[in-house]
Design an enzyme around this catalytic site. Structure first.
Site, mmCIF file in Angstrom:
data_model
loop_
_atom_site.group_PDB
_atom_site.id
_atom_site.type_symbol
_atom_site.label_atom_id
_atom_site.label_comp_id
_atom_site.label_asym_id
_atom_site.label_seq_id
_atom_site.Cartn_x
_atom_site.Cartn_y
_atom_site.Cartn_z
ATOM 1 N N HIS A 1 -19.083 -28.870 43.191
ATOM 2 C CA HIS A 1 -18.867 -28.243 41.875
ATOM 3 C C HIS A 1 -18.311 -29.252 40.875
ATOM 4 O O HIS A 1 -17.091 -29.305 40.665
ATOM 5 C CB HIS A 1 -17.911 -27.058 42.029
ATOM 6 C CG HIS A 1 -18.508 -25.926 42.780
ATOM 7 N ND1 HIS A 1 -19.260 -24.949 42.165
ATOM 8 C CD2 HIS A 1 -18.528 -25.636 44.097
ATOM 9 C CE1 HIS A 1 -19.698 -24.094 43.069
ATOM 10 N NE2 HIS A 1 -19.267 -24.494 44.261
ATOM 11 N N CYS B 1 -24.425 -26.221 43.897
ATOM 12 C CA CYS B 1 -24.149 -25.517 45.156
ATOM 13 C C CYS B 1 -25.344 -24.632 45.530
ATOM 14 O O CYS B 1 -26.371 -25.149 45.939
ATOM 15 C CB CYS B 1 -22.823 -24.757 45.035
ATOM 16 S SG CYS B 1 -22.043 -24.537 46.634
ATOM 17 N N GLU C 1 -18.334 -29.126 37.769
ATOM 18 C CA GLU C 1 -17.741 -28.464 36.600
ATOM 19 C C GLU C 1 -16.219 -28.363 36.701
ATOM 20 O O GLU C 1 -15.527 -28.294 35.695
ATOM 21 C CB GLU C 1 -18.367 -27.073 36.406
ATOM 22 C CG GLU C 1 -17.977 -25.986 37.415
ATOM 23 C CD GLU C 1 -18.802 -25.981 38.697
ATOM 24 O OE1 GLU C 1 -19.448 -27.006 39.000
ATOM 25 O OE2 GLU C 1 -18.784 -24.949 39.409
ATOM 26 N N LYS D 1 1.829 -4.596 13.104
ATOM 27 C CA LYS D 1 2.898 -3.816 13.731
ATOM 28 C C LYS D 1 3.688 -4.622 14.769
ATOM 29 O O LYS D 1 3.110 -5.284 15.622
ATOM 30 C CB LYS D 1 2.309 -2.567 14.407
ATOM 31 C CG LYS D 1 1.472 -1.696 13.507
ATOM 32 C CD LYS D 1 2.176 -1.276 12.221
ATOM 33 C CE LYS D 1 3.222 -0.225 12.421
ATOM 34 N NZ LYS D 1 3.799 0.215 11.102
ATOM 35 N N THR D 2 4.992 -4.515 14.671
ATOM 36 C CA THR D 2 5.847 -5.286 15.590
ATOM 37 C C THR D 2 6.423 -4.427 16.718
ATOM 38 O O THR D 2 7.009 -4.947 17.653
ATOM 39 C CB THR D 2 7.035 -5.920 14.826
ATOM 40 O OG1 THR D 2 7.842 -4.874 14.302
ATOM 41 C CG2 THR D 2 6.579 -6.828 13.714
ATOM 42 N N GLY E 1 -27.367 -23.455 43.611
ATOM 43 C CA GLY E 1 -28.440 -23.954 42.733
ATOM 44 C C GLY E 1 -29.154 -25.165 43.320
ATOM 45 O O GLY E 1 -30.348 -25.377 43.077
ATOM 46 N N LEU F 1 -4.273 -11.797 26.871
ATOM 47 C CA LEU F 1 -3.853 -12.354 25.582
ATOM 48 C C LEU F 1 -4.023 -13.870 25.532
ATOM 49 O O LEU F 1 -3.843 -14.481 24.485
ATOM 50 C CB LEU F 1 -2.375 -12.028 25.335
ATOM 51 C CG LEU F 1 -2.075 -10.609 24.892
ATOM 52 C CD1 LEU F 1 -0.577 -10.435 24.725
ATOM 53 C CD2 LEU F 1 -2.788 -10.301 23.578
ATOM 54 N N GLU G 1 3.515 -19.647 34.945
ATOM 55 C CA GLU G 1 2.984 -18.449 34.298
ATOM 56 C C GLU G 1 3.010 -17.287 35.288
ATOM 57 O O GLU G 1 2.564 -17.431 36.425
ATOM 58 C CB GLU G 1 1.534 -18.742 33.859
ATOM 59 C CG GLU G 1 0.867 -17.556 33.216
ATOM 60 C CD GLU G 1 -0.647 -17.751 33.015
ATOM 61 O OE1 GLU G 1 -1.143 -18.890 33.142
ATOM 62 O OE2 GLU G 1 -1.312 -16.745 32.746
HETATM 63 N N1 GLN Z 1 -23.574 -19.226 49.197
HETATM 64 C C1 GLN Z 1 -23.776 -20.617 49.360
HETATM 65 C C2 GLN Z 1 -22.963 -21.193 50.497
HETATM 66 O O1 GLN Z 1 -22.018 -20.605 50.958
HETATM 67 C C3 GLN Z 1 -23.452 -21.364 48.087
HETATM 68 C C4 GLN Z 1 -22.011 -21.302 47.734
HETATM 69 C C5 GLN Z 1 -21.747 -21.659 46.303
HETATM 70 O O2 GLN Z 1 -22.668 -21.711 45.495
HETATM 71 N N2 GLN Z 1 -20.505 -21.900 45.949
HETATM 72 O O3 GLN Z 1 -23.266 -22.270 50.950
#
Ligand code: GLN
Length: 547
Positions: A519, A380, A521, A186-187, A382, A15, A139
């Site tokens: 990472h 990573c 992101e 509906k409640t 990538g 939710l 949470e």
């Molecule tokens: N599998 C790769 C490693 O362990 C990359 C890990 C990942 O992309 N988080 O190094």
């Protein structure tokens, strides 16, 4: 002493409890309070680190190296408060702590029981850092009525009893189903869910009701009456175009006011929502759009790449452009020409991943981006794929590959340009790993420093030469190949401070081709887009304006 807000869910799962908690955190901050958010998960895994992204979505990594639930990502994106290891716990962790204490003899011969030993362990966890913030938002994962959830519900009931009156409140998130045939909201399911809660001693102070339709006054009053809450504490949560509208939407519905009222805080400090108004403006006032292909493996479940998706959205906000994120399954062109699948995108992102499946496709995606001069961001795995691509196709190391895939399949097929990392430095101690080690919590995890080369693309993007980013990997590009690869068009532009671990590579003769071992992101926020994502989307925008 902190004030505590416990957030539970009922009727159905998914939710958006995490989002509601995060948005409430942001609203309390807007009123000048400090907050921390926590997630208590009833499943038996010790942490989500070993769970498949197909099942549980992405694993969110904290600076201090915990592998946690993706809701902690929401918390950080909305509040900017960096989550810690002590902000996430599961039944598995609780039981493992209790059993460890039992083996040590800490319980002095007592019979170990759910009440009080397990519940005490949960209460101790909730109480960590009690004096650090104004509000602690906790949470509880899952839905009321789940068997695994019971010790957590019991623990929060006791916790509220242990604290002075008025120090804890309970917020319950439910769904009001819409019956199109009769045109009714509906409640009853909410009434039942609250009944279930009350049967275990929890009385919600606030009801947050997800609904597709406006909640008529009559239904609101009915909910208030049957669920024993005040009518103004029945808060509607409607579907939104963007999750980042949630703080403004919840404020409009009176959530933060209801919370302050429940704590009897009067007069309530006035909120400053300018940050969220700006975020809203950046989402709704855009000029043009770009399409970014995310070439990965877990493309059926968007949650598997939650933070990447959000960081791309933030990158769009930084450039006032809409970013269409398209999920492309790398496995489809493992053995085929990738071009028909990748043409037309303004940028390509290859995210993190584990295992060999789909990696030949990812290598082709990196090759396509390098040769066609399309912006490429490798994260990573990538980055590792981009290095292997350059090694094979530019430096002539035809057998280049990763030890990860040889370990998985058995045998030795590849030249290990990416090898299994067995030793590294964390802070001031040496970490050591072996191939057969446990899978849980043994990767290179959490924040590490990288030193960026002066004059490199990344140093320009970051506007700095020293950065800290979060890691989660077992394998590493072998620095022994650095010279060979640098002679062949790659630049190792970011290294660990001791110069042993490649952290960033970029392709020299390319408008935007960057691979990072970490990472980024995980640290991007709507009000503070990560520089790599902001500049990646800017580069994609440049491509889109050329065609
Ligand atoms: N599998 C790769 C490693 O362990 C990359 C890990 C990942 O992309 N988080 O190094």
């Amino acid at each position: 002493m902190a004030r505590y807000i416990f957030i539970t869910g009922g009727v159905v799962s998914s939710l958006g409890k995490g989002l509601a908690s995060a948005a409430l955190g942001a609203l309390l901050q807007a009123r000048g309070y400090s907050v921390r958010l926590r997630k208590l998960d009833p499943y038996l895994n010790v942490d989500p680190g070993t769970m498949s992204p197909f099942e549980h979505g992405e694993v969110f990594v904290t600076d201090d190296g915990a592998e946690t639930d993706l809701d902690l990502g929401h918390y950080e994106r909305f509040t900017g408060v960096a989550a810690r290891m002590t902000d996430s716990i599961s039944s598995g962790r609780v039981y493992s702590n209790v059993l460890e204490k039992e083996r040590r003899g800490d319980y002095l011969g007592k019979t170990i029981q759910v009440i009080p030993h397990v519940t005490n362990e949960i209460k101790d966890f909730i109480n960590i850092g009690d004096d650090e913030v104004d509000f602690m938002l906790c949470e509880i994962g899952g839905t009321v009525g789940d068997i695994e959830g019971l010790p957590f519900f019991e623990a929060i009931r006791q916790f509220a009893q242990d604290k002075p009156r008025g120090q804890c409140i309970f917020m319950h998130l439910t769904l009001l189903p819409w019956l199109a045939a009769s045109g009714e909201l509906k409640t009853k399911p909410t009434q039942h869910s609250v009944k279930e809660l009350r049967s275990i001693g929890l009385q919600p102070d606030i009801l947050v009701c997800r609904s597709e339709q406006p909640i008529p006054e009559k239904e609101r009053e009915k909910l208030a009456l049957f669920c024993n809450v005040r009518p103004e504490s029945v808060i509607a949560a409607y579907d939104l175009k963007s999750i980042y509208e949630a703080p403004l939407a919840y404020h409009r519905e009176g959530l933060d006011q209801a919370v302050l009222d429940a704590f009897q805080i009067a007069p309530a400090p006035r909120p400053d929502l300018t940050v969220w108004q700006d975020v809203y403006d950046r989402i709704h006032n855009t000029d043009g759009e770009v399409s970014v292909a995310v070439v990965g493996k877990y493309t059926q479940l968007e949650d598997a790449y939650k933070s990447i998706k959000e960081a791309l959205v933030h990158g769009g906000m930084a450039n006032r452009i809409r970013v269409n994120v398209e999920w492309v399954d790398a496995e489809v062109f493992d053995k085929k020409d990738a071009a028909p699948y990748l043409e037309g995108y303004h940028a390509i992102l290859v995210p993190g991943g584990f295992g060999e499946r789909g990696t030949e496709g990812k290598i082709k995606a990196a090759q396509f981006a390098r040769e066609r001069k399309i912006p490429y961001l490798g994260i990573c795995l990538g980055m590792q794929m981009a290095v292997i691509e350059s090694a094979r196709n530019v430096a002539g190391l035809e057998k280049a590959g990763s030890e990860e895939f040889d370990h998985e399949a058995g045998g030795k097929r590849f030249e290990p340009v990416v090898y299994h990392l067995k030793e590294w430095v964390q802070g001031n101690h040496q970490v050591r790993r072996k191939v057969g080690d446990d899978k849980g919590g043994t990767m290179r995890l959490g924040a590490y420093t990288a030193t960026l080369a002066e004059g490199s693309k990344v140093a320009e993007v970051y506007g700095a030469t020293q950065i800290e980013e979060r890691h989660r990997h077992r394998y590493e590009v072998d620095v022994a190949y650095r010279d060979k690869l640098e002679e062949n068009g790659l630049r190792f532009s970011g290294m660990s401070p001791d110069g042993r671990l490649p952290e960033i590579v970029e392709v020299k003769d390319h408008p935007w081709f960057i691979g990072v071992q970490f990472h980024p992101e995980l640290k991007s926020k709507p009000f503070d887009p990560h520089p790599l994502f902001a500049d990646f989307v800017r580069a994609a925008k440049d491509v889109s304006r050329l065609v």
